[in-house]
Motif scaffolding. Sequence first.
Motif, PDB file in Angstrom:
ATOM      1  N   SER A 237     -56.992  12.002  15.690  1.00 45.98           N
ATOM      2  CA  SER A 237     -56.453  12.701  14.523  1.00 45.98           C
ATOM      3  C   SER A 237     -54.937  12.830  14.534  1.00 45.98           C
ATOM      4  O   SER A 237     -54.359  13.290  13.540  1.00 45.98           O
ATOM      5  N   PHE A 238     -54.269  12.430  15.612  1.00 42.73           N
ATOM      6  CA  PHE A 238     -52.818  12.647  15.738  1.00 42.73           C
ATOM      7  C   PHE A 238     -52.031  11.478  15.138  1.00 42.73           C
ATOM      8  O   PHE A 238     -52.372  10.310  15.333  1.00 42.73           O
ATOM      9  N   THR A 239     -50.942  11.837  14.437  1.00 44.53           N
ATOM     10  CA  THR A 239     -50.076  10.859  13.783  1.00 44.53           C
ATOM     11  C   THR A 239     -48.643  11.045  14.269  1.00 44.53           C
ATOM     12  O   THR A 239     -48.106  12.158  14.188  1.00 44.53           O
ATOM     13  N   PRO A 240     -47.980   9.985  14.766  1.00 44.60           N
ATOM     14  CA  PRO A 240     -46.578  10.115  15.190  1.00 44.60           C
ATOM     15  C   PRO A 240     -45.694  10.552  14.022  1.00 44.60           C
ATOM     16  O   PRO A 240     -45.901  10.137  12.882  1.00 44.60           O
ATOM     17  N   PHE A 241     -44.686  11.401  14.324  1.00 41.82           N
ATOM     18  CA  PHE A 241     -43.828  11.890  13.241  1.00 41.82           C
ATOM     19  C   PHE A 241     -42.377  12.092  13.659  1.00 41.82           C
ATOM     20  O   PHE A 241     -41.489  12.139  12.804  1.00 41.82           O
ATOM     21  N   SER A 242     -42.092  12.222  14.953  1.00 39.57           N
ATOM     22  CA  SER A 242     -40.755  12.643  15.363  1.00 39.57           C
ATOM     23  C   SER A 242     -39.838  11.460  15.625  1.00 39.57           C
ATOM     24  O   SER A 242     -40.279  10.317  15.766  1.00 39.57           O
ATOM     25  N   THR A 243     -38.540  11.750  15.705  1.00 34.60           N
ATOM     26  CA  THR A 243     -37.613  10.763  16.228  1.00 34.60           C
ATOM     27  C   THR A 243     -37.821  10.651  17.733  1.00 34.60           C
ATOM     28  O   THR A 243     -38.321  11.574  18.381  1.00 34.60           O
ATOM     29  N   SER A 244     -37.437   9.524  18.300  1.00 33.84           N
ATOM     30  CA  SER A 244     -37.553   9.306  19.740  1.00 33.84           C
ATOM     31  C   SER A 244     -36.299   9.844  20.427  1.00 33.84           C
ATOM     32  O   SER A 244     -35.186   9.681  19.917  1.00 33.84           O
ATOM     33  N   VAL A 245     -36.494  10.492  21.567  1.00 38.07           N
ATOM     34  CA  VAL A 245     -35.357  10.946  22.369  1.00 38.07           C
ATOM     35  C   VAL A 245     -35.443  10.297  23.738  1.00 38.07           C
ATOM     36  O   VAL A 245     -36.526  10.103  24.293  1.00 38.07           O
ATOM     37  N   ALA A 246     -34.291   9.941  24.284  1.00 35.96           N
ATOM     38  CA  ALA A 246     -34.263   9.287  25.590  1.00 35.96           C
ATOM     39  C   ALA A 246     -32.861   9.377  26.151  1.00 35.96           C
ATOM     40  O   ALA A 246     -31.883   9.573  25.428  1.00 35.96           O
ATOM     41  N   HIS A 247     -32.761   9.250  27.445  1.00 37.18           N
ATOM     42  CA  HIS A 247     -31.487   9.105  28.139  1.00 37.18           C
ATOM     43  C   HIS A 247     -31.719   8.036  29.192  1.00 37.18           C
ATOM     44  O   HIS A 247     -32.152   8.321  30.299  1.00 37.18           O
TER      45      HIS A 247
ATOM     46  N   LEU B 153     -48.368  16.737  20.090  1.00 39.42           N
ATOM     47  CA  LEU B 153     -48.558  15.879  21.254  1.00 39.42           C
ATOM     48  C   LEU B 153     -47.286  15.062  21.455  1.00 39.42           C
ATOM     49  O   LEU B 153     -46.894  14.307  20.554  1.00 39.42           O
ATOM     50  N   TYR B 154     -46.656  15.228  22.618  1.00 35.93           N
ATOM     51  CA  TYR B 154     -45.511  14.372  22.965  1.00 35.93           C
ATOM     52  C   TYR B 154     -45.921  13.404  24.059  1.00 35.93           C
ATOM     53  O   TYR B 154     -46.723  13.735  24.933  1.00 35.93           O
ATOM     54  N   PHE B 155     -45.374  12.195  23.990  1.00 37.71           N
ATOM     55  CA  PHE B 155     -45.785  11.135  24.898  1.00 37.71           C
ATOM     56  C   PHE B 155     -44.613  10.192  25.124  1.00 37.71           C
ATOM     57  O   PHE B 155     -43.622  10.182  24.371  1.00 37.71           O
ATOM     58  N   LYS B 156     -44.728   9.375  26.185  1.00 34.80           N
ATOM     59  CA  LYS B 156     -43.747   8.320  26.443  1.00 34.80           C
ATOM     60  C   LYS B 156     -44.203   7.063  25.698  1.00 34.80           C
ATOM     61  O   LYS B 156     -45.317   6.577  25.884  1.00 34.80           O
ATOM     62  N   SER B 157     -43.331   6.544  24.839  1.00 32.95           N
ATOM     63  CA  SER B 157     -43.647   5.391  24.006  1.00 32.95           C
ATOM     64  C   SER B 157     -43.064   4.123  24.612  1.00 32.95           C
ATOM     65  O   SER B 157     -41.868   4.073  24.924  1.00 32.95           O
ATOM     66  N   SER B 158     -43.891   3.091  24.745  1.00 31.98           N
ATOM     67  CA  SER B 158     -43.388   1.808  25.236  1.00 31.98           C
ATOM     68  C   SER B 158     -42.523   1.128  24.186  1.00 31.98           C
ATOM     69  O   SER B 158     -41.690   0.282  24.515  1.00 31.98           O
ATOM     70  N   ARG B 159     -42.685   1.488  22.936  1.00 34.30           N
ATOM     71  CA  ARG B 159     -41.906   0.863  21.868  1.00 34.30           C
ATOM     72  C   ARG B 159     -40.455   1.331  21.877  1.00 34.30           C
ATOM     73  O   ARG B 159     -39.541   0.562  21.597  1.00 34.30           O
ATOM     74  N   THR B 160     -40.242   2.607  22.178  1.00 30.21           N
ATOM     75  CA  THR B 160     -38.888   3.152  22.121  1.00 30.21           C
ATOM     76  C   THR B 160     -38.279   3.364  23.499  1.00 30.21           C
ATOM     77  O   THR B 160     -37.065   3.518  23.613  1.00 30.21           O
ATOM     78  N   GLY B 161     -39.118   3.396  24.544  1.00 30.75           N
ATOM     79  CA  GLY B 161     -38.625   3.729  25.872  1.00 30.75           C
ATOM     80  C   GLY B 161     -38.290   5.193  26.030  1.00 30.75           C
ATOM     81  O   GLY B 161     -37.685   5.601  27.025  1.00 30.75           O
ATOM     82  N   GLY B 162     -38.678   6.000  25.041  1.00 33.54           N
ATOM     83  CA  GLY B 162     -38.368   7.426  25.076  1.00 33.54           C
ATOM     84  C   GLY B 162     -39.567   8.278  24.733  1.00 33.54           C
ATOM     85  O   GLY B 162     -40.724   7.835  24.782  1.00 33.54           O
ATOM     86  N   LEU B 163     -39.296   9.511  24.346  1.00 33.96           N
ATOM     87  CA  LEU B 163     -40.323  10.511  24.087  1.00 33.96           C
ATOM     88  C   LEU B 163     -40.498  10.677  22.582  1.00 33.96           C
ATOM     89  O   LEU B 163     -39.523  10.867  21.849  1.00 33.96           O
ATOM     90  N   VAL B 164     -41.748  10.617  22.149  1.00 34.78           N
ATOM     91  CA  VAL B 164     -42.072  10.666  20.730  1.00 34.78           C
ATOM     92  C   VAL B 164     -43.156  11.716  20.521  1.00 34.78           C
ATOM     93  O   VAL B 164     -44.034  11.892  21.382  1.00 34.78           O
ATOM     94  N   GLY B 165     -43.127  12.404  19.386  1.00 30.83           N
ATOM     95  CA  GLY B 165     -44.118  13.415  19.069  1.00 30.83           C
ATOM     96  C   GLY B 165     -45.101  12.948  18.014  1.00 30.83           C
ATOM     97  O   GLY B 165     -44.769  12.169  17.119  1.00 30.83           O
ATOM     98  N   ALA B 166     -46.342  13.428  18.135  1.00 29.65           N
ATOM     99  CA  ALA B 166     -47.370  13.244  17.114  1.00 29.65           C
ATOM    100  C   ALA B 166     -47.956  14.617  16.808  1.00 29.65           C
ATOM    101  O   ALA B 166     -47.796  15.560  17.596  1.00 29.65           O
ATOM    102  N   ARG B 167     -48.648  14.760  15.700  1.00 27.24           N
ATOM    103  CA  ARG B 167     -49.190  16.077  15.356  1.00 27.24           C
ATOM    104  C   ARG B 167     -50.487  15.943  14.573  1.00 27.24           C
ATOM    105  O   ARG B 167     -50.795  14.908  13.997  1.00 27.24           O
ATOM    106  N   SER B 168     -51.234  17.055  14.591  1.00 29.20           N
ATOM    107  CA  SER B 168     -52.514  17.108  13.887  1.00 29.20           C
ATOM    108  C   SER B 168     -52.878  18.571  13.672  1.00 29.20           C
ATOM    109  O   SER B 168     -52.500  19.439  14.464  1.00 29.20           O
TER     110      SER B 168
END
Length: 467
Positions: free
Chosen positions: A241-251, A219-234
């Motif tokens: 059941s989903f837990t964030p795991f990825s680095t945030s990407v943004a431009h 699951l990828y989503f826009k995070s208000s904490r990072t201002g970018g895109l973050v992934g979670a998985r389950s």
Amino acid sequence: MSAPSRIPAMPSRRLFLGAATATTMALATDLTLGVRSAHAADSAYVMGYFTESPNGLGTDYGLHLAVSTDSLNWTPLNQNNPVVTPTAGAGGLRDPFIMRKRDGTFVVLATDLKGTDWGYNSQYIHVWDSPDLRTFTNYRRPRLHDMVTHSWAPEAFWDASRNQYAILYSSVNSSGHNVLMVNHTSDFTTVSAPQVFFNPGYDVIDGDMAVGVNGVNYLYFKSSRTGGLVGARSTSLNPGSFTPFSTSVAHGGTEAPTLVKSLTSNTWYLWGDTYTPNGVFYAWRADDLASGTWTPVDQRLYTHPVNAKHCTIAPITGPEYSNLLARWGAPAWNRLKSYNYPARYVRHADYTARIDTYPFDPYTDSQWKLVPGLADASGVSFQSVSHPDRHLRHYDFALRLDVNDGTGAFAQEATFHRVAGLADASWSSFRSHNQPTRHIRHSGYALRIDPISTATDRADATFSVGH
């Protein structure tokens, strides 16, 4: 367990006739779980989007379509005009989503919102069925919840454990911030009671799923904490059941993640739509979705449709690709992107030619019809879309947009010969017809014709011809 409550849909308001082809129906037996339910027969992609431009000249809140064979370079359909527009609710859409259903046909979902009235709290979403994305039937507006808040960016995926589709969307529940909600459905008409699908404790919107990738759901989503895109998985599709795991990407500020699996390799692409500046897509790539790390894709390698916002990308078959082009048509115009400044496009401003950073208005100043050369039909002349009585011509070696006066001199100065790109043979360069030792290049962002000798000159003189 008691049966979930049911919320009926609004009645259909618009109907187009169409039926699934035998080929499409046959594909239903070849479905594999994964992002956008790719088929073995898929060889191309379709993108759905709406449009906005900085001053609103290119803004339209209908469903737009584009097609691609590589998921990176896109051909807008229907001259970048909408193919269908909602007739109920707000009368417009944002955030469209296209998915192939289990029977091989398509469903289109979208946010019920026209413009940027963020206080318009629609509990409904727009839905169409389509056998082929050439006709759209059974328009309806399912109601997803009874909270006094919105239903933003709806997407869907098949949940095999429930034998139902899941509709994922952003909404504010009792937590007081945006979370990702889910309803389950068999027909995108009657839906189950809503549940919180993902709530990390802070504002999240724009969920996008890749289901069943080596036994893991992403699951990828826009995070208000990072201002970018973050992934979670389950390993399941259960709410919570989903837990964030990825680095945030943004431009800049980046939202609207779209995961795309290459049909020819193990590469994954993650598209993001920026809101600072307005309306620019950026792409990242990963060879292993489980790594959670992404590398920016060189902007030379991709070009998204002009003014496109919040896209959805789905795989399609070769015949579907051809049929969409046949039904809606490719643009009658092109845009030219700079090789060494790929964020900039050739445009005219005050009748002078230059490369400027996208996006801008009037956006039509960057659209050109490449017509047979006025002095030599084997060459090319650049006719302006926004000023069709004018062509690019060189005058004192500078390029400007002038009215064709019908003289031989004008025809000579407005004719160029397209050759292999001087910096990259897969791109294009343009040699002057009557000054054959000179090519079009940019200098200080202004276009002119000059002799080309250095590597910098060659890069300045190289352009992509796309849409």
